[in-house]
Design an enzyme around this catalytic site. Sequence first.
Site, short mmCIF file in Angstrom:
data_model
loop_
_atom_site.label_atom_id
_atom_site.label_comp_id
_atom_site.label_asym_id
_atom_site.label_seq_id
_atom_site.Cartn_x
_atom_site.Cartn_y
_atom_site.Cartn_z
N ASP A 125 0.78 -1.26 0.00
CA ASP A 125 0.00 0.00 0.00
C ASP A 125 0.81 1.30 0.00
O ASP A 125 0.23 2.37 -0.20
CB ASP A 125 -0.93 0.11 1.23
CG ASP A 125 -2.08 -0.86 1.21
OD1 ASP A 125 -2.21 -1.60 0.21
OD2 ASP A 125 -2.83 -0.89 2.18
N ASP A 180 -7.92 -7.99 9.40
CA ASP A 180 -7.43 -6.75 8.79
C ASP A 180 -7.36 -5.62 9.81
O ASP A 180 -6.72 -4.59 9.54
CB ASP A 180 -8.37 -6.30 7.67
CG ASP A 180 -8.39 -7.26 6.50
OD1 ASP A 180 -7.32 -7.68 6.06
OD2 ASP A 180 -9.49 -7.60 6.04
#
Length: 577
Positions: free
Chosen positions: A292, A515
């Site tokens: 990311d 997550d």
Amino acid sequence: MRSDPPARRAHLVRGAAVAAATLVSGIGVVAVATQAHAAAGCRADYSVNQWNTGFTGSVTLTNLGDPITGGWALTWDFAGNQHITQGWNGTFSQTGTHVSVTNPAWSTSLATGASASLGFNADYSGTNPAPATFSLNGVACTGSVPTTAPTTTPTTPPTTPPAGTRADNPYAGVKGYVNPEWKAKADAEPGGSRVSNNPTAVWLDRIAAIGGAAGSMGLRDHLDAALAQGAGYIQFVIYDLPGRDCAALASNGELGPDDLPRYQSEYIDPIAAIQADPKYRNLRIIDVIEIDSLPNLVTNTSGQAGATAMCDTMKANGGYVNGIAYALRKLGAIANTYNYLDAAHHGWIGWDSNFGPTADLMLQTARASGDVRNVAGFITDTANYSALREPYFTVATTVNGTSVRQSRWVDWNQYVDELSFAQAFRTKLVSIGFDPGIGMLIDTSRNGWGGPNRPTRASTATDVNTFVDQSRIDRRIHAGNWCNQSGAGLGERPTAAPEPGIDAYVWVKPPGESDGSSTLIPNDEGKGFDRMCDPTYTGNARNGNNLSGALPGAPISGAWFSAQFRELMANAYPPLS
Ligand code: BGC
């Protein structure tokens, strides 16, 4: 970690260029000299990555002649006042303009066709011309072996690549390492043994993970276990950048925004030292680099809807670009590693306004590492949920004369699924300067979207929104949702070379690992509470102000989330037998 963001607005201007003051030039030098009576020959490819007073040099030395055993020396003369301050993958010495590099202690031979990659840092002033000639063991590197008949018997080139020669696709033809720690958790769930023998990645998500955090296996333990399993490849995630996860909170890490020096010396250097142990030279070590991070610099900095102060900081201080360039260089210097850079997913950078700028930033970062060939490929959809394929429509589908791109779900994206996106992104990357040999990985650990709610045919609706919502297999509320998605299933099992341009489908995010927590849970890993993991959260601009779609009761990111694992198995696609 988090992998959402919207960022579709074509009219938004990308922020200032990332602060990495590097200028790159690649200079291929092939000098010639022949030697009458020995099959000696070599090629030296030289490139530099320079700024006004210094540069990083890379030399790829390839032995084109008879196998060399018992050591080698590469020499050259600088044409300017270049002065080497540090070198790697060899022992460097410089007297005046003359440089000599001898083999590293752990690598005394160079088979026919084998290469050694050396690197160094140097200062200079004025111009920085490339050396005219390189010599290997006193014989100039001409790029070929002299045609004069050799006096020694030619050797047959090896049929399998010598240790240290990179495979085009490291996944092809070999079996993957099964992480025994993940396997044990999966096996403890009812029916878990149906999937627990799949390879998943090992996340080195903090400095302590290298040695083994809290009684768990460290890097060496995993590498040793891979040897014991007879595995051909093993996958790690390099994940500890300064100011990590700048656009979200769930996977913030231990290093502050200015901790680049610690990242380099306490994190990357020890990893590189262990991975370079010759004991592991026959393992293909896959390093997935910093999920990311580069995409966040493109879409979540000033001028963008998703801008955060931390992403602005990490763009301005160069911590992400320089940290990743360092990781690429150090890990890429090891002959049997394969660096894959994170390329987000189609629901993030599939808009034209993000696609090209992300590719450009990848190239800039790879060049800052000294050599774009430090990048073996890219990975998409890591820890995300975007469907591999949307079987019932493509981006070209129209409904009653209206393009699906106009639907709320697609929202003008150029891609509707990961496979089409990954292949197109690869083409783009090669077109701007990456090696044509790069391959893509797609993380299919949780993008299966099977189970009772999976559509079985294209909708017959004539309204474009109804058509897309009834036809899409990705059942998320919004494509910007990323945390513990309700209704998701395991996707394609890890597979090598499934499609053109795709090196493998992989399970990099280990299924069953959360997550992020659904409520605030104090912890000592730096992890925050991101409301995108809270099922009661009604969203923000990044997910079109929709519900988060997250499962309730989740532990912090990385911790085992049994309820999610069970749902992933139940909704697997292809289904589990
Ligand atoms: C977490 C890491 C974890 C990884 C794999 C990330 O979201 O931040 O700590 O190792 O997921 O589960």
